[in-house]
Design a protein around this motif. Structure first.
Motif, mmCIF file in Angstrom:
data_model
loop_
_atom_site.group_PDB
_atom_site.id
_atom_site.type_symbol
_atom_site.label_atom_id
_atom_site.label_comp_id
_atom_site.label_asym_id
_atom_site.label_seq_id
_atom_site.Cartn_x
_atom_site.Cartn_y
_atom_site.Cartn_z
ATOM 1 N N ARG A 188 -14.678 23.040 17.943
ATOM 2 C CA ARG A 188 -16.095 22.688 18.081
ATOM 3 C C ARG A 188 -16.672 22.379 16.687
ATOM 4 N N PRO A 189 -17.196 21.167 16.468
ATOM 5 C CA PRO A 189 -17.683 20.814 15.132
ATOM 6 C C PRO A 189 -19.153 21.186 14.931
ATOM 7 N N ASP A 190 -19.568 21.114 13.678
ATOM 8 C CA ASP A 190 -20.990 21.244 13.338
ATOM 9 C C ASP A 190 -21.537 19.811 13.299
ATOM 10 N N PRO A 191 -22.318 19.382 14.298
ATOM 11 C CA PRO A 191 -22.720 17.971 14.379
ATOM 12 C C PRO A 191 -23.462 17.490 13.136
ATOM 13 N N ALA A 192 -24.320 18.345 12.581
ATOM 14 C CA ALA A 192 -25.111 17.913 11.407
ATOM 15 C C ALA A 192 -24.201 17.637 10.214
ATOM 16 N N ALA A 193 -23.106 18.401 10.099
ATOM 17 C CA ALA A 193 -22.199 18.209 8.961
ATOM 18 C C ALA A 193 -21.388 16.924 9.122
ATOM 19 N N LEU A 194 -21.090 16.542 10.358
ATOM 20 C CA LEU A 194 -20.214 15.380 10.578
ATOM 21 C C LEU A 194 -20.978 14.072 10.757
ATOM 22 N N ALA A 195 -22.262 14.152 11.080
ATOM 23 C CA ALA A 195 -23.029 12.928 11.366
ATOM 24 C C ALA A 195 -23.009 11.919 10.210
ATOM 25 N N PRO A 196 -23.165 12.346 8.938
ATOM 26 C CA PRO A 196 -23.141 11.346 7.855
ATOM 27 C C PRO A 196 -21.820 10.567 7.808
ATOM 28 N N GLY A 197 -20.707 11.232 8.070
ATOM 29 C CA GLY A 197 -19.405 10.556 8.071
ATOM 30 C C GLY A 197 -19.279 9.569 9.222
ATOM 31 N N VAL A 198 -19.801 9.957 10.380
ATOM 32 C CA VAL A 198 -19.773 9.058 11.547
ATOM 33 C C VAL A 198 -20.588 7.800 11.229
ATOM 34 N N LEU A 199 -21.759 7.990 10.620
ATOM 35 C CA LEU A 199 -22.608 6.828 10.301
ATOM 36 C C LEU A 199 -21.989 5.975 9.191
ATOM 37 N N ALA A 200 -21.370 6.617 8.208
ATOM 38 C CA ALA A 200 -20.767 5.856 7.102
ATOM 39 C C ALA A 200 -19.625 4.977 7.629
ATOM 40 N N ARG A 201 -18.802 5.543 8.515
ATOM 41 C CA ARG A 201 -17.715 4.722 9.077
ATOM 42 C C ARG A 201 -18.311 3.592 9.916
ATOM 43 N N GLY A 202 -19.332 3.933 10.695
ATOM 44 C CA GLY A 202 -19.961 2.926 11.550
ATOM 45 C C GLY A 202 -20.577 1.791 10.758
ATOM 46 N N ALA A 203 -21.129 2.106 9.580
ATOM 47 C CA ALA A 203 -21.805 1.075 8.773
ATOM 48 C C ALA A 203 -20.832 0.022 8.252
ATOM 49 N N ARG A 204 -19.536 0.335 8.229
ATOM 50 C CA ARG A 204 -18.533 -0.685 7.865
ATOM 51 C C ARG A 204 -18.525 -1.817 8.889
ATOM 52 N N PHE A 205 -18.910 -1.486 10.098
ATOM 53 C CA PHE A 205 -18.905 -2.467 11.193
ATOM 54 C C PHE A 205 -20.324 -2.965 11.493
ATOM 55 N N LEU A 206 -21.293 -2.061 11.384
ATOM 56 C CA LEU A 206 -22.667 -2.338 11.805
ATOM 57 C C LEU A 206 -23.602 -1.945 10.650
ATOM 58 N N PRO A 207 -23.809 -2.866 9.687
ATOM 59 C CA PRO A 207 -24.570 -2.488 8.485
ATOM 60 C C PRO A 207 -25.979 -1.988 8.803
ATOM 61 N N GLY A 208 -26.572 -2.437 9.911
ATOM 62 C CA GLY A 208 -27.933 -2.022 10.270
ATOM 63 C C GLY A 208 -28.061 -0.528 10.538
ATOM 64 N N LEU A 209 -26.945 0.162 10.653
ATOM 65 C CA LEU A 209 -27.008 1.609 10.898
ATOM 66 C C LEU A 209 -27.703 2.343 9.762
ATOM 67 N N THR A 210 -27.565 1.812 8.544
ATOM 68 C CA THR A 210 -28.108 2.531 7.381
ATOM 69 C C THR A 210 -29.634 2.597 7.426
ATOM 70 N N SER A 211 -30.281 1.652 8.122
ATOM 71 C CA SER A 211 -31.755 1.695 8.190
ATOM 72 C C SER A 211 -32.247 2.108 9.576
ATOM 73 N N GLY A 212 -31.336 2.569 10.443
ATOM 74 C CA GLY A 212 -31.754 2.989 11.780
ATOM 75 C C GLY A 212 -32.495 4.320 11.739
ATOM 76 N N ARG A 213 -33.307 4.560 12.782
ATOM 77 C CA ARG A 213 -34.028 5.835 12.865
ATOM 78 C C ARG A 213 -33.197 6.790 13.729
ATOM 79 N N VAL A 214 -32.753 7.890 13.099
ATOM 80 C CA VAL A 214 -31.926 8.852 13.844
ATOM 81 C C VAL A 214 -32.823 9.648 14.798
ATOM 82 N N LEU A 215 -32.443 9.648 16.076
ATOM 83 C CA LEU A 215 -33.238 10.339 17.096
ATOM 84 C C LEU A 215 -32.643 11.699 17.446
ATOM 85 N N GLY A 216 -31.340 11.823 17.254
ATOM 86 C CA GLY A 216 -30.717 13.104 17.602
ATOM 87 C C GLY A 216 -29.212 13.032 17.482
ATOM 88 N N LEU A 217 -28.573 14.176 17.699
ATOM 89 C CA LEU A 217 -27.107 14.280 17.628
ATOM 90 C C LEU A 217 -26.604 14.836 18.955
#
Ligand SMILES: Cc1cc2nc3c(=O)[nH]c(=O)nc-3n(C[C@H](O)[C@H](O)[C@H](O)COP(=O)(O)OP(=O)(O)OC[C@H]3O[C@@H](n4cnc5c(N)ncnc54)[C@H](O)[C@@H]3O)c2cc1C
Length: 360
Positions: free
Chosen positions: A266-295
């Motif tokens: 079981r992971p700590d979602p807050a600790a892993l979210a930045p890594g998930v977004l960083a990997r995603g931004a390689r494909f979807l650059p708009g992620l960096t300016s998205g508004r995070v609503l939740g995990l």
């Protein structure tokens, strides 16, 4: 009180669909859910009904689409698929989907053609577009099947942790708070906790374990039109194991779900979210300016060979299993539940041996 014909353990997509089909088929059904309907992965997934590219599962996908088209109770399946883009940032390694899936009309896209199809993607990628992928809100399917089950007369008991009671080699019912609730048959649809709910020797024949995922919910200025998935998710259904993170993005009703991790603990979602977004931004650059609503964090019920385990478990009379859908429970759950419900209702058995509960 007369004992129900069937006790169902678990109120995710699979348990709720089972309760609905069993009750519609004339059975008296009690469903036991320890927390809330859709408390597990069935309420926190990425939210897409899509072809799995596993021929053994194609008919379950097709049949589930039919169930979703007629489900009602607030559930809406988009009339047309959004299209699935299997994307890679290493175009030279991108493999064509197997020829047997030609009905999905795979189309190779790169450069300007890929940009035209999906303007939100980064430069330098390549993709196969497949005609599949229906985005739905994550809990929508389980909630609608729960409503359908209630409408058909099933009794849904929420807040009741249940375990299978085995007496003289048969499932006598379930125990709840140390008390036996008798039932004619028991079906365990407790997701990754299915072996725990069975207990004892029989549990060892149900090799299902959790594979935890973290998904970030965002509002994006320009959300992708397609369902996006990093090429390679097929390894998740092979016995070779899963990588720790693969990018995916699904947008339903304006909310984009970006994932995901594949972890045994079981992971700590807050600790892993930045890594998930960083990997995603390689494909979807708009992620960096998205508004995070939740995990969201939840566990896929992963079987030893990556496919669902369905139907009566040999060795214990009246005990059935419906679990092990791994990353595909929303996609396949309704048809799986229908197969198991039919077996318990005494209709001719159609469960393919490759998906049978007794195969391990
Ligand atoms: C990050 C992530 C994204 C995903 N995205 C998708 C997707 O886009 N499309 C797709 O098809 N699939 C997706 N999946 C997979 C899908 O979510 C699961 O396969 C599916 O939800 C499993 O449903 P289930 O009913 O088997 O189990 P669960 O949803 O886990 O439900 C089991 C229920 O049983 C209850 N329970 C457990 N033990 C007991 C007990 N002893 N007594 C009573 N109740 C008990 C739990 O509280 C839970 O509510 C995703 C999974 C993850 C983790």
């Amino acid at each position: 009180m007369t004992a129900p014909d069937v006790a169902v353990i678990g109120g995710g997509i699979v348990g709720c669909a089972l309760a609905a089909f069993l009750a519609e088929g004339g059975a008296r059904v009690v469903l036991y859910e320890r927390e809330a309907i859709a408390a597990g992965a069935s309420g926190r997934n990425s939210g897409v009904v899509q072809h799995t590219l596993d021929a053994a599962l194609s008919s379950l996908y097709e049949e589930s689409l039919e169930h979703y088209r007629t489900l009602g109770h607030g559930f809406e399946l988009p009339a047309e698929p959004a299209g699935l883009l299997l994307v890679s940032d290493h175009p030279e390694t991108l493999e064509a989907p197997p020829a047997e899936f030609a009905e999905l009309r795979p189309t190779f896209l790169e450069g300007a053609a890929l940009k035209a199809a999906e303007p939100a993607l980064a430069d330098g990628l390549a993709a196969y577009r497949l005609e599949t992928g229906h985005p739905v809100p994550p809990a929508a399917a389980a909630s609608a099947f729960a409503a359908s089950a209630r409408a058909a007369g099933a009794d849904l008991r929420i807040g009741a942790a249940a375990h299978v009671a085995i007496e003289d080699g048969r499932a006598a019912g379930v125990t709840v708070g140390g008390e036996l609730h008798a039932a004619g048959a028991v079906v365990v649809a407790a997701g990754p906790w299915t072996p725990e709910a069975i207990t004892g020797d029989a549990a060892r024949r149900v090799p299902i374990a959790p594979l935890w995922g973290v998904v970030v919910e965002l509002e994006l200025a320009a959300p992708p039109r397609h369902v996006l998935e990093e090429a390679g998710i097929d390894v998740l259904t092979s016995e070779a194991g899963a990588p720790a993170t693969l990018f995916s993005a699904v947008t339903a009703r304006g909310i984009s779900a970006v994932g995901s991790t594949f972890l045994p603990e079981r992971p700590d979602p807050a600790a892993l979210a930045p890594g998930v977004l960083a990997r995603g931004a390689r494909f979807l650059p708009g992620l960096t300016s998205g508004r995070v609503l939740g995990l969201r964090a939840c566990a896929r019920p992963s079987s030893a060979d990556g496919r669902p385990m369905l139907g009566l478990l040999p060795g214990v009379e009246g005990l059935a299993v419906a679990s092990g859908h791994g990353p595909w429970g929303i996609t396949l759950g309704p048809a799986s539940a229908r197969l198991v419900a039919d077996q318990l209702l005494g209709h001719p058995a159609e469960i393919p041996p490759a998906l049978g509960a007794g195969r391990f």
